[in-house]
Motif scaffolding. Structure first.
Motif, PDB file in Angstrom:
ATOM      1  N   ASP B 132      38.689  -5.014  61.990  1.00  0.00           N
ATOM      2  CA  ASP B 132      37.440  -5.547  61.821  1.00  0.00           C
ATOM      3  C   ASP B 132      37.322  -7.384  62.431  1.00  0.00           C
ATOM      4  OD1 ASP B 132      36.772  -3.852  60.002  1.00  0.00           O
ATOM      5  OD2 ASP B 132      36.560  -4.972  58.037  1.00  0.00           O
ATOM      6  N   LEU B 133      38.336  -7.785  62.551  1.00  0.00           N
ATOM      7  CA  LEU B 133      38.357  -9.078  63.293  1.00  0.00           C
ATOM      8  C   LEU B 133      37.879  -8.571  65.115  1.00  0.00           C
ATOM      9  CD1 LEU B 133      38.751 -12.137  63.820  1.00  0.00           C
ATOM     10  CD2 LEU B 133      41.259 -11.562  63.973  1.00  0.00           C
ATOM     11  N   VAL B 134      38.911  -7.748  65.393  1.00  0.00           N
ATOM     12  CA  VAL B 134      38.589  -7.289  66.855  1.00  0.00           C
ATOM     13  C   VAL B 134      37.280  -6.908  67.013  1.00  0.00           C
ATOM     14  CG1 VAL B 134      39.634  -5.869  68.599  1.00  0.00           C
ATOM     15  CG2 VAL B 134      41.109  -6.670  67.114  1.00  0.00           C
ATOM     16  N   ASP B 135      36.825  -5.690  66.098  1.00  0.00           N
ATOM     17  CA  ASP B 135      35.545  -5.223  66.261  1.00  0.00           C
ATOM     18  C   ASP B 135      34.527  -6.319  66.364  1.00  0.00           C
ATOM     19  OD1 ASP B 135      36.365  -2.967  66.272  1.00  0.00           O
ATOM     20  OD2 ASP B 135      35.486  -2.259  64.409  1.00  0.00           O
ATOM     21  N   ASP B 136      34.752  -7.342  65.249  1.00  0.00           N
ATOM     22  CA  ASP B 136      33.721  -8.420  65.290  1.00  0.00           C
ATOM     23  C   ASP B 136      33.647  -9.289  66.709  1.00  0.00           C
ATOM     24  OD1 ASP B 136      31.850 -10.180  63.978  1.00  0.00           O
ATOM     25  OD2 ASP B 136      33.447 -11.371  62.876  1.00  0.00           O
ATOM     26  N   LEU B 137      34.893  -9.554  67.178  1.00  0.00           N
ATOM     27  CA  LEU B 137      34.933 -10.314  68.508  1.00  0.00           C
ATOM     28  C   LEU B 137      34.183  -9.319  69.741  1.00  0.00           C
ATOM     29  CD1 LEU B 137      38.548 -11.831  68.079  1.00  0.00           C
ATOM     30  CD2 LEU B 137      36.209 -13.169  68.020  1.00  0.00           C
ATOM     31  N   VAL B 138      34.360  -8.229  69.591  1.00  0.00           N
ATOM     32  CA  VAL B 138      34.020  -7.104  70.407  1.00  0.00           C
ATOM     33  C   VAL B 138      32.435  -7.230  70.468  1.00  0.00           C
ATOM     34  CG1 VAL B 138      33.926  -4.795  71.584  1.00  0.00           C
ATOM     35  CG2 VAL B 138      36.071  -5.916  71.026  1.00  0.00           C
ATOM     36  N   VAL B 225      30.936   2.046  64.748  1.00  0.00           N
ATOM     37  CA  VAL B 225      30.513   2.361  63.360  1.00  0.00           C
ATOM     38  C   VAL B 225      30.613   1.618  62.280  1.00  0.00           C
ATOM     39  CG1 VAL B 225      32.999   3.279  63.176  1.00  0.00           C
ATOM     40  CG2 VAL B 225      31.293   4.856  62.265  1.00  0.00           C
ATOM     41  N   ARG B 226      31.377   0.612  62.596  1.00  0.00           N
ATOM     42  CA  ARG B 226      31.560  -0.485  61.341  1.00  0.00           C
ATOM     43  C   ARG B 226      30.861  -1.789  61.961  1.00  0.00           C
ATOM     44  NH1 ARG B 226      35.329  -0.627  57.234  1.00  0.00           N
ATOM     45  NH2 ARG B 226      35.576  -2.731  57.083  1.00  0.00           N
ATOM     46  N   GLU B 227      29.506  -1.828  61.599  1.00  0.00           N
ATOM     47  CA  GLU B 227      28.957  -3.226  62.108  1.00  0.00           C
ATOM     48  C   GLU B 227      29.455  -4.133  60.976  1.00  0.00           C
ATOM     49  OE1 GLU B 227      24.810  -2.972  63.123  1.00  0.00           O
ATOM     50  OE2 GLU B 227      25.380  -1.393  64.422  1.00  0.00           O
ATOM     51  N   ILE B 228      29.908  -5.283  61.542  1.00  0.00           N
ATOM     52  CA  ILE B 228      30.394  -6.491  60.685  1.00  0.00           C
ATOM     53  C   ILE B 228      29.042  -7.358  60.646  1.00  0.00           C
ATOM     54  CG2 ILE B 228      31.901  -8.212  60.412  1.00  0.00           C
ATOM     55  CD1 ILE B 228      33.536  -5.594  61.039  1.00  0.00           C
ATOM     56  N   PRO B 229      28.471  -7.289  59.243  1.00  0.00           N
ATOM     57  CA  PRO B 229      27.219  -8.227  59.019  1.00  0.00           C
ATOM     58  C   PRO B 229      27.528  -9.618  59.096  1.00  0.00           C
ATOM     59  CG  PRO B 229      27.907  -7.117  57.104  1.00  0.00           C
ATOM     60  CD  PRO B 229      29.078  -6.750  58.176  1.00  0.00           C
ATOM     61  N   GLU B 230      26.744 -10.432  59.648  1.00  0.00           N
ATOM     62  CA  GLU B 230      26.590 -11.925  59.472  1.00  0.00           C
ATOM     63  C   GLU B 230      25.815 -12.268  58.010  1.00  0.00           C
ATOM     64  OE1 GLU B 230      24.724 -14.432  62.403  1.00  0.00           O
ATOM     65  OE2 GLU B 230      26.396 -15.774  62.282  1.00  0.00           O
ATOM     66  N   THR B 231      26.293 -12.532  57.087  1.00  0.00           N
ATOM     67  CA  THR B 231      25.450 -12.921  55.940  1.00  0.00           C
ATOM     68  C   THR B 231      24.879 -14.096  55.999  1.00  0.00           C
ATOM     69  OG1 THR B 231      27.463 -13.648  54.903  1.00  0.00           O
ATOM     70  CG2 THR B 231      27.023 -11.278  54.391  1.00  0.00           C
ATOM     71  N   LYS B 232      24.123 -14.281  54.891  1.00  0.00           N
ATOM     72  CA  LYS B 232      23.331 -15.903  54.951  1.00  0.00           C
ATOM     73  C   LYS B 232      24.411 -16.930  54.757  1.00  0.00           C
ATOM     74  CE  LYS B 232      18.676 -16.525  52.967  1.00  0.00           C
ATOM     75  NZ  LYS B 232      17.956 -16.281  52.172  1.00  0.00           N
ATOM     76  N   ALA B 233      25.414 -16.415  53.796  1.00  0.00           N
ATOM     77  CA  ALA B 233      26.645 -17.621  53.613  1.00  0.00           C
ATOM     78  C   ALA B 233      27.321 -17.605  54.734  1.00  0.00           C
ATOM     79  CB  ALA B 233      27.559 -16.751  52.474  1.00  0.00           C
ATOM     80  N   ASP B 234      27.699 -16.835  55.849  1.00  0.00           N
ATOM     81  CA  ASP B 234      28.196 -17.085  57.018  1.00  0.00           C
ATOM     82  C   ASP B 234      27.585 -18.019  57.844  1.00  0.00           C
ATOM     83  OD1 ASP B 234      30.575 -15.119  57.184  1.00  0.00           O
ATOM     84  OD2 ASP B 234      29.198 -13.595  56.747  1.00  0.00           O
ATOM     85  N   ARG B 235      26.424 -17.586  57.922  1.00  0.00           N
ATOM     86  CA  ARG B 235      25.475 -18.814  58.697  1.00  0.00           C
ATOM     87  C   ARG B 235      25.542 -20.191  58.169  1.00  0.00           C
ATOM     88  NH1 ARG B 235      22.048 -14.198  59.617  1.00  0.00           N
ATOM     89  NH2 ARG B 235      20.849 -14.575  57.742  1.00  0.00           N
ATOM     90  N   TRP B 236      25.548 -20.264  57.175  1.00  0.00           N
ATOM     91  CA  TRP B 236      25.363 -21.652  56.171  1.00  0.00           C
ATOM     92  C   TRP B 236      26.713 -22.279  56.586  1.00  0.00           C
ATOM     93  CZ3 TRP B 236      21.656 -24.523  55.608  1.00  0.00           C
ATOM     94  CH2 TRP B 236      20.487 -24.091  55.202  1.00  0.00           C
ATOM     95  N   ILE B 237      27.679 -21.612  56.226  1.00  0.00           N
ATOM     96  CA  ILE B 237      29.165 -21.844  56.584  1.00  0.00           C
ATOM     97  C   ILE B 237      29.347 -22.487  58.056  1.00  0.00           C
ATOM     98  CG2 ILE B 237      31.745 -21.448  56.353  1.00  0.00           C
ATOM     99  CD1 ILE B 237      31.007 -19.522  54.095  1.00  0.00           C
ATOM    100  N   LYS B 238      28.848 -21.396  58.971  1.00  0.00           N
ATOM    101  CA  LYS B 238      29.051 -21.701  60.319  1.00  0.00           C
ATOM    102  C   LYS B 238      28.538 -23.078  60.550  1.00  0.00           C
ATOM    103  CE  LYS B 238      29.671 -17.183  62.091  1.00  0.00           C
ATOM    104  NZ  LYS B 238      28.994 -16.213  62.594  1.00  0.00           N
ATOM    105  N   VAL B 239      27.098 -23.305  60.211  1.00  0.00           N
ATOM    106  CA  VAL B 239      26.437 -24.399  60.402  1.00  0.00           C
ATOM    107  C   VAL B 239      27.239 -25.587  59.951  1.00  0.00           C
ATOM    108  CG1 VAL B 239      24.153 -25.907  59.950  1.00  0.00           C
ATOM    109  CG2 VAL B 239      24.205 -23.472  60.458  1.00  0.00           C
ATOM    110  N   ALA B 240      27.654 -25.598  58.830  1.00  0.00           N
ATOM    111  CA  ALA B 240      28.544 -26.735  58.067  1.00  0.00           C
ATOM    112  C   ALA B 240      29.461 -26.956  58.981  1.00  0.00           C
ATOM    113  CB  ALA B 240      28.779 -26.366  56.648  1.00  0.00           C
ATOM    114  N   LEU B 241      30.336 -25.910  59.237  1.00  0.00           N
ATOM    115  CA  LEU B 241      31.754 -25.958  60.122  1.00  0.00           C
ATOM    116  C   LEU B 241      31.343 -26.890  61.610  1.00  0.00           C
ATOM    117  CD1 LEU B 241      33.428 -22.790  59.621  1.00  0.00           C
ATOM    118  CD2 LEU B 241      34.165 -25.078  58.873  1.00  0.00           C
ATOM    119  N   TYR B 242      30.121 -26.501  61.956  1.00  0.00           N
ATOM    120  CA  TYR B 242      29.707 -27.234  63.352  1.00  0.00           C
ATOM    121  C   TYR B 242      29.387 -28.577  63.229  1.00  0.00           C
ATOM    122  CZ  TYR B 242      29.587 -22.733  65.865  1.00  0.00           C
ATOM    123  OH  TYR B 242      29.887 -21.452  66.255  1.00  0.00           O
TER     124      TYR B 242
END
Lengths: 289, 258
Positions: B132-138, B225-242
């Motif tokens: 999943d990590l590799v798929d997400d990066l690709v 085949v496995r799309e790794i979704p970016e959830t709302k939580a992901d977006r918020w966490i990323k903003v917070a991290l930035y």
């Protein structure tokens, strides 16, 4: 897979000659043969006869993967294989190799994703991808294993997975290069059962195989290769009835050997090659009456 | 066949996060602990990484991971405590050796940094399927070829190990001494190398052919085949991290100027 049966492909090879880079001898020499759509063809010959090389040429691995000098022509549906675009070629020809372990991509954690590998590369849409994967997994009796790691499968299952993964790309021609050579009898039976399904799909099948008893049940014609040359391209009974067949180091089906020893020929003058033919012939003798 | 992966399957919020979010957390937390030579900053991040590990229910595994580096951490304490260049204030004596306050504090700083590095990456590794990590990066633009190398290494190394044991067994059955003194082991190792390397090369070539036949070399749009979704939580966490990262960098520059 429904659309596969309506597709047709015809292969024509004319004066094909090929030499691997740095090799002294030619691996294929002046081969001419044609294969009709939907036919099943066997390729036989001793080691080094050029069987795998012919498969690689048909699948376009020569000259894309293996360089070297290629002469003559090899066409699928009238289109030149060496110059065809890779994407088009992949949709036309699928290839299954000998070793079930080394043809697993190794990058996927489940059987399901392994089948998806090729489809992802070709950019097939997600819905269609799921549909195709489900179809081939059910077809090859692997659906229950879909969440397993490919490396946990047995040899026979793994080879079936390799066939399924290639078939998911819906090729018109499927080439199998000794698909059972590294499998036990159980695995061999599994793979041949899978192969027998291909015929019903209308796919043109080319299969290199040493297990002749199994092969003759399945193919329409056999190409006998020796030292890179095509010795004979004919029906199995004509190939194995050749008096000098042993000279090419390929052996023969056990039933043919038996009937040759007993001097039993079919009414058409050829020796039987399959179990059923032999039984019919022997039961007609009524020896013990 | 084992897969080289530490992934622990659980159903937690952390497991469901996008792998890149977790990767970003690991990278930013590591960079910040190295930006500030402060034990407090390090300790804050260790605590936060640890709480993530606990909420992802992978605390036990994390302790096992930390055990691996325990000896290195201990050696840091001993070496810095004894030999740190700014050592001046003795704290205690052990078997005639004097440990100094400066060295011990410095070793503590190094330890919180290393421990945070392990825990924050541990959270990523223990809660994410490697593919999943590799798929997400690709999917986010990493070259598929590089992605393939990353993903396949995890499965192909265990496969090579099993080939190794097969070859060793075959050689042993024909009388090669694989145990005994160092010299015997060494010669057995050399005997193993030839077949192992050749075997791996042949397999690599076959695998290259097999993936080429399945369109690996085709240029153009890929699907997943496995799309790794970016959830709302992901977006918020990323903003917070930035935000945290920007603040940290600015703060560091201000401290540096002043």
């Amino acid at each position: 897979m429904d659309n596969v049966s309506t597709l047709s492909a015809k292969i024509s090879i004319e004066h094909l000659t090929y030499r691997y880079p740095f090799a002294k001898n030619r691996s294929l020499e002046d081969i001419t043969l044609s294969i009709d759509a939907g036919q099943s063809i066997g390729i036989i010959g001793r080691n080094g006869a050029g069987k795998s090389t012919l498969c690689y040429t048909l699948s376009g691995l020569i000259p894309r993967f293996f360089h070297g000098k290629i002469e003559g022509s090899i066409k699928i549906d009238g289109e030149d294989v060496p110059t065809m675009s890779v994407e088009k070629l992949i949709r036309k020809v699928g290839l299954v190799l000998q070793n079930p372990f080394s043809q697993i991509s190794g990058a996927k954690m489940t059987v399901y994703e392994e089948v998806a590998f090729g489809l992802e590369n070709l950019g097939i849409e997600k819905d269609e991808m799921h549909e195709r994967i489900d179809t081939v997994l059910k077809q090859f009796d692997l659906y229950k294993k879909k969440d397993k790691n490919p490396f946990e499968l047995s040899g026979g299952q793994l080879q079936r997975l390799a066939i399924a993964s290639v078939l998911a790309l819906q090729p018109e021609i499927l080439i199998l290069d000794e698909p059972t050579s590294q499998l036990d009898p159980c695995g061999t039976t599994e793979v041949f059962e899978a192969i027998s399904q291909l015929k019903t799909l209308g796919i043109t099948v080319i299969i290199v195989e040493h297990k002749f008893e199994k092969l003759v049940e399945y193919v329409d014609k056999i190409a006998l290769l020796n030292d890179g040359k095509l010795v004979k391209y004919d029906t199995p009974e004509k190939i194995f009835s050749m008096p000098q067949i042993e000279d090419y180091g390929v052996g023969q089906p056990i039933y043919t050997a038996l009937c040759k020893r007993m001097g039993l020929k079919k009414p058409n003058g050829y020796y039987p090659v399959s179990f059923n033919e032999t039984v019919t012939l022997l039961s007609g003798l009524k020896m013990y009456e | 066949m084992k897969v080289l992966s530490l992934y622990v399957e659980r159903d937690t919020f952390i497991h469901r996060l996008e792998p890149i979010t977790k990767l970003l957390y690991a990278l930013i937390s590591i960079v910040i602990t190295f930006l500030f030579p402060s034990i407090t900053v390090g300790a804050v991040f260790v605590a936060s990484s640890l709480s993530l590990a606990i909420s992802a229910k992978v605390f036990k595994r994390m302790i096992l991971l930390l055990n691996v580096v325990l000896i290195i951490l201990l050696s840091i304490v001993i070496i810095q405590g004894l030999f740190y260049s700014k050592n001046a204030t003795p704290v205690f004596k052990l078997w005639g050796l004097t440990f100094y306050k400066e060295g011990l504090l410095y070793s503590l700083l190094l330890i919180v940094r290393v421990v945070n590095m392990i825990i924050s990456f541990g959270v990523l590794i223990l809660t994410t399927r490697p593919s999943d990590l590799v798929d997400d990066l690709v999917q986010k633009g990493l070259s598929p070829r590089f992605g393939y190398v990353l993903a396949s290494v995890l499965q192909i190394i265990p496969q090579m190990l099993s080939t190794t044991s097969t070859i060793t067994d075959a050689q042993r059955s024909r009388g090669l001494e694989t145990e005994g003194n160092l010299l015997q082991r060494f010669s057995a190792f050399f005997a193993l190398l030839g077949p192992l390397v050749l075997n791996s090369l042949v397999e690599a070539r076959e695998r290259a052919m097999a993936i080429e036949i399945r369109g690996f070399g085709v240029e153009g749009k890929r699907t997943f085949v496995r799309e790794i979704p970016e959830t709302k939580a992901d977006r918020w966490i990323k903003v917070a991290l930035y935000v945290v990262f920007t603040v940290a960098v600015v703060w560091r520059i201000v401290l540096w100027i002043m």
